[in-house]
Motif scaffolding. Structure first.
Motif, PDB file in Angstrom:
ATOM      1  N   ARG A  10       0.840  -1.200   0.000  1.00  0.00           N
ATOM      2  CA  ARG A  10       0.000   0.000   0.000  1.00  0.00           C
ATOM      3  C   ARG A  10       0.872   1.246   0.000  1.00  0.00           C
ATOM      4  NH1 ARG A  10      -4.839  -1.846  -1.758  1.00  0.00           N
ATOM      5  NH2 ARG A  10      -5.481  -3.676  -0.558  1.00  0.00           N
ATOM      6  N   THR A  47      -8.761  -5.540  -0.662  1.00  0.00           N
ATOM      7  CA  THR A  47      -9.434  -4.592  -1.541  1.00  0.00           C
ATOM      8  C   THR A  47     -10.900  -4.974  -1.692  1.00  0.00           C
ATOM      9  OG1 THR A  47      -7.383  -4.201  -2.779  1.00  0.00           O
ATOM     10  CG2 THR A  47      -9.451  -3.557  -3.843  1.00  0.00           C
ATOM     11  N   GLU A  79      -6.479   1.287  -6.764  1.00  0.00           N
ATOM     12  CA  GLU A  79      -5.662   0.318  -6.050  1.00  0.00           C
ATOM     13  C   GLU A  79      -4.169   0.498  -6.297  1.00  0.00           C
ATOM     14  OE1 GLU A  79      -5.703  -4.499  -5.127  1.00  0.00           O
ATOM     15  OE2 GLU A  79      -7.054  -3.655  -6.634  1.00  0.00           O
ATOM     16  N   GLU A 103      -7.363   3.350  -1.559  1.00  0.00           N
ATOM     17  CA  GLU A 103      -6.711   2.228  -2.242  1.00  0.00           C
ATOM     18  C   GLU A 103      -7.463   0.915  -2.082  1.00  0.00           C
ATOM     19  OE1 GLU A 103      -2.561   2.006  -1.040  1.00  0.00           O
ATOM     20  OE2 GLU A 103      -2.666   4.099  -0.359  1.00  0.00           O
ATOM     21  N   ARG A 104      -8.316   0.827  -1.062  1.00  0.00           N
ATOM     22  CA  ARG A 104      -8.915  -0.469  -0.718  1.00  0.00           C
ATOM     23  C   ARG A 104     -10.424  -0.523  -0.914  1.00  0.00           C
ATOM     24  NH1 ARG A 104      -5.818  -2.020   4.887  1.00  0.00           N
ATOM     25  NH2 ARG A 104      -7.385  -0.565   5.733  1.00  0.00           N
TER      26      ARG A 104
END
Length: 357
Positions: A10, A47, A79, A103-104
């Motif tokens: 990440r 995710t 992502e 991002e998730r």
């Protein structure tokens, strides 16, 4: 860097508070200790794909210094996890954090192709290049599963409408067949983002992106097919990739790029906190130096929101970067030109096929 405290794979290492929310969240030490004793994972780091159903998909861009008039995004959140991404702040409008949530928690617009077709068929719509994607990458990992970008490209081809693409993912080559067809009519322009020639730098800045080697290969393959490619050397981050400007320009032009563009990083909104936390965990020895150099480019702060200045920067360091970019363009792009896209074909194809009368 403490590997025990660093969240691998990440960019952001925390969820910053959403400025629109009345609530704030924190991960307390007693909760972490409870998880340890119970043998549970405090954060699964997975995710999520969340369907959303907007009523429209094409957005008018009102910012005068962005370089596009219209954009559309099949996905919200990305992502790829690029730590510097200005789009992070937009996730707060959806009720999420600009940090790890960006991002998730990927919001998926399944109706994007249908909404696009409705827009292009509208009698009031006049052809103007629509860019995929002005906010989040249209070829991020979600595209492998949902293929919304490919479906939208098919719509653009059907209605003979110009489209631009911004991406840093070699997945774009999957759609080479459609891109070639669009290019026959002068309807496609590609922007490939290349921020470093160092895989180590790429890995920490953009943890889930395509390797630099594959990005350069994508530029080469597209260029060999006659498809115009502009290289986005952005953002330039003082103390991290600013020394690579000439080598980056040389690499992209050798692979066929017709032009290059750049911006100087600015850390607006929640980005200041996210980036500062990240660099102190990832590059602790140079964190203060990098942060101070970014501030030097923006009048002593990490962000400047003035149109026309915010992405160019000011001061000695910004001037040095501009001088280096000018030299790079002179050395490697002097006799090259990125073409304008064709806006004249769409009107006869409003109903999806050529009008004879």
């Amino acid at each position: 860097m403490n590997s025990n405290s660093f969240l691998k794979g990440r960019g952001a290492q925390q969820n910053t508070n959403n400025k629109f929310s009345a609530y704030s969240y924190e991960t307390r030490d007693d909760f972490l200790e409870f998880c340890r004793l119970e043998g549970e994972t405090a954060d699964a780091n997975k995710t999520q794909y969340i369907p959303i159903f907007p009523k429209t998909i094409v957005n008018k861009v009102t910012s005068p210094d962005v370089g596009m008039s219209y954009s559309m995004n099949m996905y919200q959140g990305c992502e790829h996890g690029c730590i510097y991404c200005y789009a992070r702040n937009a996730h707060e409008f959806w009720g999420y954090s600009a940090g790890l949530d960006f991002e998730r928690k990927i919001l998926v617009k399944h109706d994007a192709p249908k909404l696009l077709e409705e827009k292009l068929k509208s009698k009031r719509w006049k052809a103007c290049t629509i860019v995929l994607s002005g906010n989040t990458d249209c070829y991020q990992p979600a595209e492998q599963e949902f293929q919304l970008t490919r479906k939208c490209l098919e719509v653009f081809l059907k209605y003979r409408h110009p489209v631009g693409i911004i991406t840093k993912n070699a997945l774009i080559l999957r759609d080479l067949d459609i891109l070639k067809e669009l290019n026959v009519h002068g309807l496609i322009g590609i922007n490939i983002s290349v921020t470093s020639l160092s895989e180590e730098t790429r890995r920490i800045l953009e943890p889930r992106t395509t390797t630099i080697k594959k990005r350069l290969e994508a530029i080469r393959v597209l260029s060999e097919a006659g498809i115009p490619v502009n290289a986005m050397l952005a953002p330039i981050i003082p103390g991290i990739n600013s020394h690579e400007i000439l080598s980056l320009a040389k690499a992209v032009t050798e692979n066929g790029a017709l032009s290059m563009a750049f911006t100087i990083v600015r850390l607006n909104g929640a980005l200041g906190e996210i980036f500062t936390d990240w660099i102190k965990k990832t590059l602790p020895d140079k964190a203060d130096k990098v942060l101070h150099q970014i501030q030097e480019c923006h009048g002593g702060t990490l962000n400047d929101s003035r149109f026309g200045v915010r992405s160019r920067g000011e001061g000695k360091i910004a001037t040095q970067i501009h001088d280096m970019v000018s030299l790079a363009k002179h050395l490697y792009f002097k006799d090259k030109k990125f073409p304008k896209l064709n806006t004249k074909l769409h009107e006869p194809f409003k109903d999806g096929q050529m009008k004879l009368f």
